[in-house]
Scaffold this motif. Structure first.
Motif, mmCIF file in Angstrom:
data_model
loop_
_atom_site.group_PDB
_atom_site.id
_atom_site.type_symbol
_atom_site.label_atom_id
_atom_site.label_comp_id
_atom_site.label_asym_id
_atom_site.label_seq_id
_atom_site.Cartn_x
_atom_site.Cartn_y
_atom_site.Cartn_z
ATOM 1 N N THR A 71 35.656 80.900 49.010
ATOM 2 C CA THR A 71 34.285 80.496 48.692
ATOM 3 C C THR A 71 34.286 79.279 47.786
ATOM 4 O O THR A 71 33.492 78.350 47.976
ATOM 5 N N PHE A 72 35.170 79.237 46.803
ATOM 6 C CA PHE A 72 35.308 78.078 45.916
ATOM 7 C C PHE A 72 35.549 76.809 46.730
ATOM 8 O O PHE A 72 34.878 75.797 46.544
ATOM 9 N N ARG A 73 36.505 76.876 47.635
ATOM 10 C CA ARG A 73 36.861 75.692 48.442
ATOM 11 C C ARG A 73 35.695 75.296 49.350
ATOM 12 O O ARG A 73 35.405 74.111 49.522
ATOM 13 N N HIS A 74 35.017 76.278 49.923
ATOM 14 C CA HIS A 74 33.871 75.993 50.791
ATOM 15 C C HIS A 74 32.744 75.328 50.000
ATOM 16 O O HIS A 74 32.159 74.331 50.456
ATOM 17 N N LEU A 75 32.414 75.863 48.832
ATOM 18 C CA LEU A 75 31.331 75.288 48.028
ATOM 19 C C LEU A 75 31.633 73.837 47.676
ATOM 20 O O LEU A 75 30.762 72.968 47.793
ATOM 21 N N ARG A 76 32.848 73.570 47.235
ATOM 22 C CA ARG A 76 33.207 72.203 46.843
ATOM 23 C C ARG A 76 33.087 71.240 48.029
ATOM 24 O O ARG A 76 32.468 70.186 47.911
ATOM 25 N N THR A 77 33.699 71.575 49.140
ATOM 26 C CA THR A 77 33.710 70.630 50.260
ATOM 27 C C THR A 77 32.322 70.482 50.882
ATOM 28 O O THR A 77 31.928 69.384 51.237
ATOM 29 N N GLY A 106 20.770 86.481 48.026
ATOM 30 C CA GLY A 106 21.238 87.741 48.615
ATOM 31 C C GLY A 106 22.721 87.890 48.323
ATOM 32 O O GLY A 106 23.153 87.768 47.192
ATOM 33 N N GLN A 107 23.507 88.090 49.361
ATOM 34 C CA GLN A 107 24.955 88.233 49.194
ATOM 35 C C GLN A 107 25.703 86.912 49.382
ATOM 36 O O GLN A 107 26.918 86.865 49.217
ATOM 37 N N GLN A 108 24.993 85.832 49.720
ATOM 38 C CA GLN A 108 25.630 84.537 49.943
ATOM 39 C C GLN A 108 25.773 83.766 48.633
ATOM 40 O O GLN A 108 24.799 83.576 47.904
ATOM 41 N N THR A 109 26.992 83.312 48.336
ATOM 42 C CA THR A 109 27.221 82.464 47.180
ATOM 43 C C THR A 109 26.855 81.039 47.571
ATOM 44 O O THR A 109 27.408 80.491 48.521
ATOM 45 N N VAL A 110 25.906 80.443 46.842
ATOM 46 C CA VAL A 110 25.396 79.121 47.205
ATOM 47 C C VAL A 110 25.658 78.059 46.139
ATOM 48 O O VAL A 110 25.350 76.882 46.348
ATOM 49 N N GLY A 111 26.246 78.456 45.009
ATOM 50 C CA GLY A 111 26.545 77.488 43.965
ATOM 51 C C GLY A 111 27.471 78.083 42.934
ATOM 52 O O GLY A 111 27.726 79.294 42.920
ATOM 53 N N MET A 112 27.983 77.219 42.065
ATOM 54 C CA MET A 112 28.892 77.684 41.020
ATOM 55 C C MET A 112 29.022 76.641 39.932
ATOM 56 O O MET A 112 28.612 75.486 40.084
ATOM 57 N N GLY A 113 29.628 77.057 38.836
ATOM 58 C CA GLY A 113 30.025 76.174 37.752
ATOM 59 C C GLY A 113 30.993 76.927 36.867
ATOM 60 O O GLY A 113 30.929 78.154 36.764
ATOM 61 N N ARG A 130 40.582 71.441 47.100
ATOM 62 C CA ARG A 130 41.736 71.751 46.269
ATOM 63 C C ARG A 130 42.624 72.702 47.062
ATOM 64 O O ARG A 130 42.122 73.565 47.788
ATOM 65 N N PRO A 131 43.947 72.579 46.926
ATOM 66 C CA PRO A 131 44.845 73.492 47.652
ATOM 67 C C PRO A 131 44.596 74.945 47.256
ATOM 68 O O PRO A 131 44.368 75.259 46.084
ATOM 69 N N ALA A 132 44.655 75.836 48.237
ATOM 70 C CA ALA A 132 44.366 77.254 48.007
ATOM 71 C C ALA A 132 45.247 77.833 46.904
ATOM 72 O O ALA A 132 44.760 78.591 46.055
ATOM 73 N N GLY A 133 46.523 77.491 46.883
ATOM 74 C CA GLY A 133 47.421 78.017 45.859
ATOM 75 C C GLY A 133 47.035 77.567 44.463
ATOM 76 O O GLY A 133 47.113 78.348 43.500
ATOM 77 N N ALA A 134 46.613 76.317 44.345
ATOM 78 C CA ALA A 134 46.190 75.793 43.049
ATOM 79 C C ALA A 134 44.910 76.480 42.585
ATOM 80 O O ALA A 134 44.758 76.811 41.399
ATOM 81 N N VAL A 135 43.989 76.707 43.507
ATOM 82 C CA VAL A 135 42.738 77.391 43.165
ATOM 83 C C VAL A 135 43.029 78.825 42.733
ATOM 84 O O VAL A 135 42.501 79.306 41.724
ATOM 85 N N CYS A 156 28.405 72.801 41.458
ATOM 86 C CA CYS A 156 27.942 72.368 42.773
ATOM 87 C C CYS A 156 27.034 73.420 43.387
ATOM 88 O O CYS A 156 27.091 74.597 43.039
ATOM 89 N N VAL A 157 26.190 72.952 44.290
ATOM 90 C CA VAL A 157 25.255 73.803 45.030
ATOM 91 C C VAL A 157 25.312 73.360 46.485
ATOM 92 O O VAL A 157 25.337 72.150 46.775
ATOM 93 N N LEU A 158 25.336 74.307 47.392
ATOM 94 C CA LEU A 158 25.328 73.961 48.816
ATOM 95 C C LEU A 158 24.119 73.087 49.129
ATOM 96 O O LEU A 158 23.010 73.336 48.614
ATOM 97 N N PRO A 159 24.288 72.075 49.977
ATOM 98 C CA PRO A 159 23.189 71.138 50.267
ATOM 99 C C PRO A 159 21.889 71.804 50.704
ATOM 100 O O PRO A 159 20.809 71.372 50.297
#
Length: 139
Positions: free
Chosen positions: A19-25, A53-60, A32-37, A76-79
């Motif tokens: 989810t982290f990688r998806h939100l960023r891109t 709901g159950q969808q993660t749409v942003g983070m910090g 970021r590489p999965a192992g580093a994350v 970031c927040v999904l567009p």
């Protein structure tokens, strides 16, 4: 009577690696590489995720040494969910946590991509140039 019609909620914590990688891109940030994350997420000083709901749409997140130096990262927040105040809510939460737990005099920095400096200015962040200039290096 509760008349809150905001469908979004915030939760303390960090997202999964995928989810982290998806939100960023999806938000136009670099991957970021999965192992580093996977290695880095557990060292988050404080994190928050935004949900519909159950969808993660942003983070910090806040990272740092826990005392003198902190950095706000990965905001970031999904567009499809931008323009609804989620970035402000994430930043308000992160800065409130710093004010509550960080020692007086702690140095907090961040890198503002594009027009994000306008958002961060609402939370007391100012440009450091010309006195200092943000720099980076990839390994």
């Amino acid at each position: 009577m509760n008349i809150n019609t905001d469908p979004y909620g915030l939760r303390v914590g960090v997202p999964s690696v995928d989810t982290f990688r998806h939100l960023r891109t999806a938000a136009g940030m670099s991957d970021r590489p999965a192992g580093a994350v996977a290695a880095g997420l557990p060292h988050t000083w404080h994190g928050v995720t935004a949900h519909l709901g159950q969808q993660t749409v942003g983070m910090g997140r806040i990272v740092g040494d826990g005392g003198a130096v902190f950095q706000i990262v990965d905001v970031c927040v999904l567009p499809a969910h931008q323009g609804r105040g989620l970035g402000r809510r994430i930043m308000a939460h992160l800065t409130a946590e710093l004010e509550h737990r960080a020692p007086a005099g702690a140095y907090v920095s961040l890198i503002a991509d594009g027009d994000a400096h306008r958002l961060y200015a609402h939370y007391g962040f100012t440009r450091t140039a010309p006195h200092s200039v943000g720099m980076h290096r990839l390994v």
